[in-house]
Write a protein that holds these residues in place. Structure first.
Motif, PDB file in Angstrom:
ATOM      1  N   HIS A  56       0.797  -1.225   0.000  1.00 49.18           N
ATOM      2  CA  HIS A  56       0.000   0.000   0.000  1.00 49.18           C
ATOM      3  C   HIS A  56       0.830   1.276   0.000  1.00 49.18           C
ATOM      4  CE1 HIS A  56      -3.505  -2.471   0.638  1.00 49.18           C
ATOM      5  NE2 HIS A  56      -2.914  -3.038   1.661  1.00 49.18           N
ATOM      6  N   VAL A  57       2.086   1.196   0.386  1.00 47.29           N
ATOM      7  CA  VAL A  57       2.934   2.382   0.488  1.00 47.29           C
ATOM      8  C   VAL A  57       3.920   2.385  -0.676  1.00 47.29           C
ATOM      9  CG1 VAL A  57       4.609   3.632   1.897  1.00 47.29           C
ATOM     10  CG2 VAL A  57       2.736   2.397   2.997  1.00 47.29           C
ATOM     11  N   LYS A  58       3.939   3.507  -1.391  1.00 50.39           N
ATOM     12  CA  LYS A  58       4.838   3.659  -2.533  1.00 50.39           C
ATOM     13  C   LYS A  58       5.465   5.045  -2.487  1.00 50.39           C
ATOM     14  CE  LYS A  58       1.974   0.660  -5.399  1.00 50.39           C
ATOM     15  NZ  LYS A  58       1.218   0.178  -4.261  1.00 50.39           N
ATOM     16  N   GLU A  59       6.569   5.192  -3.198  1.00 51.98           N
ATOM     17  CA  GLU A  59       7.184   6.501  -3.369  1.00 51.98           C
ATOM     18  C   GLU A  59       7.034   6.899  -4.831  1.00 51.98           C
ATOM     19  OE1 GLU A  59      11.205   6.381  -1.937  1.00 51.98           O
ATOM     20  OE2 GLU A  59      10.571   6.019   0.126  1.00 51.98           O
TER      21      GLU A  59
ATOM     22  N   LYS B 237      10.562  16.760 -10.695  1.00 53.52           N
ATOM     23  CA  LYS B 237      11.363  15.884  -9.834  1.00 53.52           C
ATOM     24  C   LYS B 237      10.944  15.941  -8.360  1.00 53.52           C
ATOM     25  CE  LYS B 237      13.874  14.963 -13.410  1.00 53.52           C
ATOM     26  NZ  LYS B 237      13.210  14.151 -14.385  1.00 53.52           N
ATOM     27  N   LYS B 238       9.743  16.417  -8.090  1.00 58.13           N
ATOM     28  CA  LYS B 238       9.221  16.447  -6.724  1.00 58.13           C
ATOM     29  C   LYS B 238       8.915  15.016  -6.286  1.00 58.13           C
ATOM     30  CE  LYS B 238       5.686  18.606  -3.877  1.00 58.13           C
ATOM     31  NZ  LYS B 238       4.566  19.553  -3.858  1.00 58.13           N
ATOM     32  N   GLU B 239       9.282  14.667  -5.034  1.00 58.39           N
ATOM     33  CA  GLU B 239       9.085  13.316  -4.523  1.00 58.39           C
ATOM     34  C   GLU B 239       7.955  13.296  -3.502  1.00 58.39           C
ATOM     35  OE1 GLU B 239      13.417  11.238  -4.747  1.00 58.39           O
ATOM     36  OE2 GLU B 239      13.101  12.639  -3.087  1.00 58.39           O
ATOM     37  N   LEU B 240       7.088  12.297  -3.616  1.00 57.92           N
ATOM     38  CA  LEU B 240       5.966  12.125  -2.711  1.00 57.92           C
ATOM     39  C   LEU B 240       5.945  10.690  -2.216  1.00 57.92           C
ATOM     40  CD1 LEU B 240       3.154  13.871  -4.793  1.00 57.92           C
ATOM     41  CD2 LEU B 240       4.495  14.859  -2.952  1.00 57.92           C
ATOM     42  N   THR B 241       5.214  10.460  -1.125  1.00 58.99           N
ATOM     43  CA  THR B 241       5.000   9.120  -0.622  1.00 58.99           C
ATOM     44  C   THR B 241       3.586   9.034  -0.081  1.00 58.99           C
ATOM     45  OG1 THR B 241       5.877   7.356   0.782  1.00 58.99           O
ATOM     46  CG2 THR B 241       5.832   9.563   1.726  1.00 58.99           C
ATOM     47  N   THR B 242       3.145   7.824   0.191  1.00 62.96           N
ATOM     48  CA  THR B 242       1.825   7.605   0.768  1.00 62.96           C
ATOM     49  C   THR B 242       1.931   7.740   2.281  1.00 62.96           C
ATOM     50  OG1 THR B 242       1.493   5.984  -0.983  1.00 62.96           O
ATOM     51  CG2 THR B 242      -0.138   6.029   0.773  1.00 62.96           C
ATOM     52  N   SER B 243       1.053   8.538   2.883  1.00 59.94           N
ATOM     53  CA  SER B 243       1.067   8.712   4.335  1.00 59.94           C
ATOM     54  C   SER B 243       0.271   7.594   5.000  1.00 59.94           C
ATOM     55  CB  SER B 243       0.474  10.071   4.712  1.00 59.94           C
ATOM     56  OG  SER B 243      -0.901  10.097   4.420  1.00 59.94           O
ATOM     57  N   GLY B 244       0.210   7.631   6.318  1.00 62.10           N
ATOM     58  CA  GLY B 244      -0.503   6.613   7.085  1.00 62.10           C
ATOM     59  C   GLY B 244      -1.986   6.552   6.778  1.00 62.10           C
ATOM     60  N   ASN B 245      -2.567   7.669   6.369  1.00 59.06           N
ATOM     61  CA  ASN B 245      -3.998   7.681   6.060  1.00 59.06           C
ATOM     62  C   ASN B 245      -4.269   7.568   4.559  1.00 59.06           C
ATOM     63  OD1 ASN B 245      -3.173  10.188   5.288  1.00 59.06           O
ATOM     64  ND2 ASN B 245      -4.472  11.328   6.702  1.00 59.06           N
ATOM     65  N   GLY B 246      -3.226   7.270   3.763  1.00 57.78           N
ATOM     66  CA  GLY B 246      -3.412   7.026   2.345  1.00 57.78           C
ATOM     67  C   GLY B 246      -3.272   8.231   1.442  1.00 57.78           C
ATOM     68  N   HIS B 247      -3.003   9.399   1.992  1.00 61.23           N
ATOM     69  CA  HIS B 247      -2.825  10.592   1.178  1.00 61.23           C
ATOM     70  C   HIS B 247      -1.374  10.731   0.738  1.00 61.23           C
ATOM     71  CE1 HIS B 247      -6.502  11.616   3.499  1.00 61.23           C
ATOM     72  NE2 HIS B 247      -6.876  12.032   2.293  1.00 61.23           N
ATOM     73  N   LEU B 248      -1.169  11.451  -0.360  1.00 66.93           N
ATOM     74  CA  LEU B 248       0.189  11.721  -0.812  1.00 66.93           C
ATOM     75  C   LEU B 248       0.752  12.911  -0.063  1.00 66.93           C
ATOM     76  CD1 LEU B 248      -0.105  11.269  -4.678  1.00 66.93           C
ATOM     77  CD2 LEU B 248       0.842   9.687  -3.002  1.00 66.93           C
ATOM     78  N   VAL B 249       1.967  12.743   0.464  1.00 70.64           N
ATOM     79  CA  VAL B 249       2.656  13.807   1.186  1.00 70.64           C
ATOM     80  C   VAL B 249       4.074  13.909   0.646  1.00 70.64           C
ATOM     81  CG1 VAL B 249       1.291  13.594   3.296  1.00 70.64           C
ATOM     82  CG2 VAL B 249       3.359  12.237   3.030  1.00 70.64           C
ATOM     83  N   GLU B 250       4.701  15.052   0.869  1.00 71.15           N
ATOM     84  CA  GLU B 250       6.068  15.253   0.415  1.00 71.15           C
ATOM     85  C   GLU B 250       7.009  14.283   1.122  1.00 71.15           C
ATOM     86  OE1 GLU B 250       9.293  18.880  -0.051  1.00 71.15           O
ATOM     87  OE2 GLU B 250       7.195  19.312   0.369  1.00 71.15           O
ATOM     88  N   LEU B 251       7.955  13.737   0.384  1.00 69.98           N
ATOM     89  CA  LEU B 251       8.895  12.754   0.914  1.00 69.98           C
ATOM     90  C   LEU B 251      10.019  13.487   1.647  1.00 69.98           C
ATOM     91  CD1 LEU B 251       9.609   9.743   1.091  1.00 69.98           C
ATOM     92  CD2 LEU B 251      10.911  10.025  -1.004  1.00 69.98           C
ATOM     93  N   THR B 252       9.873  13.604   2.958  1.00 65.32           N
ATOM     94  CA  THR B 252      10.876  14.242   3.800  1.00 65.32           C
ATOM     95  C   THR B 252      11.851  13.177   4.290  1.00 65.32           C
ATOM     96  OG1 THR B 252       9.535  13.913   5.779  1.00 65.32           O
ATOM     97  CG2 THR B 252       9.207  15.979   4.567  1.00 65.32           C
ATOM     98  N   PRO B 253      12.987  13.567   4.876  1.00 71.75           N
ATOM     99  CA  PRO B 253      13.911  12.571   5.427  1.00 71.75           C
ATOM    100  C   PRO B 253      13.245  11.670   6.476  1.00 71.75           C
ATOM    101  CG  PRO B 253      15.016  14.675   5.259  1.00 71.75           C
ATOM    102  CD  PRO B 253      13.562  14.911   4.915  1.00 71.75           C
ATOM    103  N   LYS B 254      12.307  12.219   7.244  1.00 67.98           N
ATOM    104  CA  LYS B 254      11.597  11.423   8.246  1.00 67.98           C
ATOM    105  C   LYS B 254      10.752  10.340   7.576  1.00 67.98           C
ATOM    106  CE  LYS B 254       8.481  11.806  12.173  1.00 67.98           C
ATOM    107  NZ  LYS B 254       7.769  12.717  13.067  1.00 67.98           N
ATOM    108  N   PHE B 255      10.009  10.698   6.525  1.00 70.94           N
ATOM    109  CA  PHE B 255       9.206   9.712   5.805  1.00 70.94           C
ATOM    110  C   PHE B 255      10.097   8.704   5.079  1.00 70.94           C
ATOM    111  CE2 PHE B 255       5.490  12.620   6.076  1.00 70.94           C
ATOM    112  CZ  PHE B 255       4.573  11.693   6.546  1.00 70.94           C
TER     113      PHE B 255
END
Length: 76
Positions: free
Chosen positions: A15-18, A25-43
């Protein structure tokens, strides 16, 4: 000038993809609730841990299935 054109760059779990935008070249990932969020070092770190756990779980399931296939089956 152009809209975003996201494509999957990494499958972390089922379920989680980058994603990366081909245009900016903006990077996003799937958050815990399924929304796309910016891919930070923490994520990025969270995704690394999730992927490691996911791979171990898959390997364990494969081993269990292989051991079940090796059992003798008796039928009447």
């Amino acid at each position: 000038m152009f809209g975003h054109n996201y494509h999957v760059t990494r499958h972390v779990t089922y379920h989680v993809k980058e994603y990366t935008c081909k245009n900016c070249k903006k990077e996003l990932t799937t958050s815990g609730n399924g929304h796309l969020v910016e891919l930070t070092p923490k994520f990025k770190e969270i995704n690394d841990v999730l992927e490691r756990i996911h791979r171990k779980r898959i390997q364990k399931q494969v081993k269990e299935n292989a051991s079940v296939d090796n059992l003798l089956v008796f039928s009447h």
